[in-house]
Motif scaffolding. Structure first.
Motif, PDB file in Angstrom:
ATOM      1  N   VAL A  28       0.833  -1.188   0.000  1.00  0.00           N
ATOM      2  CA  VAL A  28       0.000   0.000   0.000  1.00  0.00           C
ATOM      3  C   VAL A  28       0.874   1.246   0.000  1.00  0.00           C
ATOM      4  N   GLY A  29       0.547   2.166  -0.884  1.00  0.00           N
ATOM      5  CA  GLY A  29       1.279   3.422  -0.944  1.00  0.00           C
ATOM      6  C   GLY A  29       0.728   4.410   0.068  1.00  0.00           C
ATOM      7  N   ARG A  30       1.085   5.654  -0.107  1.00  0.00           N
ATOM      8  CA  ARG A  30       0.580   6.700   0.776  1.00  0.00           C
ATOM      9  C   ARG A  30      -0.909   6.888   0.555  1.00  0.00           C
ATOM     10  N   LYS A  31      -1.547   7.511   1.524  1.00  0.00           N
ATOM     11  CA  LYS A  31      -2.975   7.816   1.400  1.00  0.00           C
ATOM     12  C   LYS A  31      -3.212   8.627   0.134  1.00  0.00           C
ATOM     13  N   GLY A  32      -4.275   8.303  -0.552  1.00  0.00           N
ATOM     14  CA  GLY A  32      -4.630   9.038  -1.752  1.00  0.00           C
ATOM     15  C   GLY A  32      -3.968   8.542  -3.021  1.00  0.00           C
ATOM     16  N   GLN A  33      -3.079   7.569  -2.917  1.00  0.00           N
ATOM     17  CA  GLN A  33      -2.443   7.016  -4.115  1.00  0.00           C
ATOM     18  C   GLN A  33      -3.187   5.761  -4.535  1.00  0.00           C
ATOM     19  N   CYS A  34      -3.800   5.811  -5.680  1.00  0.00           N
ATOM     20  CA  CYS A  34      -4.579   4.678  -6.155  1.00  0.00           C
ATOM     21  C   CYS A  34      -3.799   3.804  -7.122  1.00  0.00           C
ATOM     22  N   TRP A  35      -2.635   4.259  -7.581  1.00  0.00           N
ATOM     23  CA  TRP A  35      -1.936   3.572  -8.662  1.00  0.00           C
ATOM     24  C   TRP A  35      -1.457   2.175  -8.291  1.00  0.00           C
ATOM     25  N   ASP A  36      -1.119   1.933  -7.033  1.00  0.00           N
ATOM     26  CA  ASP A  36      -0.571   0.624  -6.689  1.00  0.00           C
ATOM     27  C   ASP A  36      -1.600  -0.485  -6.829  1.00  0.00           C
ATOM     28  N   ASN A  37      -2.883  -0.166  -6.829  1.00  0.00           N
ATOM     29  CA  ASN A  37      -3.921  -1.185  -6.971  1.00  0.00           C
ATOM     30  C   ASN A  37      -4.600  -1.158  -8.339  1.00  0.00           C
ATOM     31  N   ALA A  38      -4.175  -0.297  -9.228  1.00  0.00           N
ATOM     32  CA  ALA A  38      -4.868  -0.131 -10.508  1.00  0.00           C
ATOM     33  C   ALA A  38      -4.895  -1.413 -11.326  1.00  0.00           C
ATOM     34  N   PHE A  43      -7.969  -6.133 -13.203  1.00  0.00           N
ATOM     35  CA  PHE A  43      -8.127  -7.582 -13.327  1.00  0.00           C
ATOM     36  C   PHE A  43      -9.477  -8.030 -12.762  1.00  0.00           C
ATOM     37  N   PHE A  44      -9.817  -7.577 -11.559  1.00  0.00           N
ATOM     38  CA  PHE A  44     -11.071  -8.013 -10.942  1.00  0.00           C
ATOM     39  C   PHE A  44     -12.285  -7.528 -11.730  1.00  0.00           C
ATOM     40  N   ALA A  45     -12.219  -6.322 -12.271  1.00  0.00           N
ATOM     41  CA  ALA A  45     -13.320  -5.834 -13.106  1.00  0.00           C
ATOM     42  C   ALA A  45     -13.451  -6.679 -14.368  1.00  0.00           C
ATOM     43  N   THR A  46     -12.314  -7.037 -14.949  1.00  0.00           N
ATOM     44  CA  THR A  46     -12.321  -7.838 -16.177  1.00  0.00           C
ATOM     45  C   THR A  46     -12.876  -9.233 -15.927  1.00  0.00           C
ATOM     46  N   ILE A  47     -12.438  -9.894 -14.881  1.00  0.00           N
ATOM     47  CA  ILE A  47     -12.897 -11.266 -14.620  1.00  0.00           C
ATOM     48  C   ILE A  47     -14.392 -11.278 -14.282  1.00  0.00           C
ATOM     49  N   LYS A  48     -14.853 -10.226 -13.602  1.00  0.00           N
ATOM     50  CA  LYS A  48     -16.294 -10.142 -13.331  1.00  0.00           C
ATOM     51  C   LYS A  48     -17.077 -10.006 -14.629  1.00  0.00           C
ATOM     52  N   THR A  49     -16.625  -9.100 -15.495  1.00  0.00           N
ATOM     53  CA  THR A  49     -17.343  -8.830 -16.739  1.00  0.00           C
ATOM     54  C   THR A  49     -17.268  -9.996 -17.714  1.00  0.00           C
ATOM     55  N   GLU A  50     -16.075 -10.554 -17.881  1.00  0.00           N
ATOM     56  CA  GLU A  50     -15.862 -11.578 -18.905  1.00  0.00           C
ATOM     57  C   GLU A  50     -16.216 -12.998 -18.454  1.00  0.00           C
ATOM     58  N   LEU A  51     -16.323 -13.237 -17.157  1.00  0.00           N
ATOM     59  CA  LEU A  51     -16.573 -14.605 -16.697  1.00  0.00           C
ATOM     60  C   LEU A  51     -17.677 -14.690 -15.648  1.00  0.00           C
ATOM     61  N   LEU A  52     -17.479 -14.079 -14.528  1.00  0.00           N
ATOM     62  CA  LEU A  52     -18.333 -14.335 -13.371  1.00  0.00           C
ATOM     63  C   LEU A  52     -19.777 -13.869 -13.535  1.00  0.00           C
TER      64      LEU A  52
END
Length: 105
Positions: A28-38, A43-52
């Motif tokens: 986890v990076g500093r507060k307010g940094q979203c890039w480390d989880n992008a 991936f999770f959005a893709t697997i939900k849309t394409e499979l689940l």
């Protein structure tokens, strides 16, 4: 000066101590940094849309098998990713291994 209250679990001091005590290194990076989880969020959005979301999963075992087959049979081997220069993860890894071998030789 008052110290800010950390309300998010992933940035809490208690969570960080627990991870440290168990040998886990947090990414986890500093507060307010979203890039480390992008990439993970993508991936999770893709697997939900394409499979689940395309069907119901009557058992956990069937969902587990389908996820494994999706990740190992499609996502890692053939699906291209913009964050990897439009290569699949497998192709990207192969190029990195080749570059490392050339650098060592």
């Amino acid at each position: 000066m008052r110290r800010p209250v950390e309300s998010a679990q992933y940035t809490s001091g208690q969570y960080a101590r627990f991870a440290r005590d168990h040998g886990v290194r947090l990414s986890v990076g500093r507060k307010g940094q979203c890039w480390d989880n992008a990439v993970a969020e993508s991936f999770f959005a893709t697997i939900k849309t394409e499979l689940l979301d395309r069907q119901s999963w009557p058992t956990k075992a069937l969902a587990h098998k389908a996820i494994f087959e999706y990740v190992e049979g499609w996502y890692n081997t053939r699906r291209r990713h913009s964050s990897l220069g439009y290569l699949s993860p497998a192709a990207y890894e192969a190029t990195q291994e080749t570059a490392t071998e050339r650098a060592v030789a």
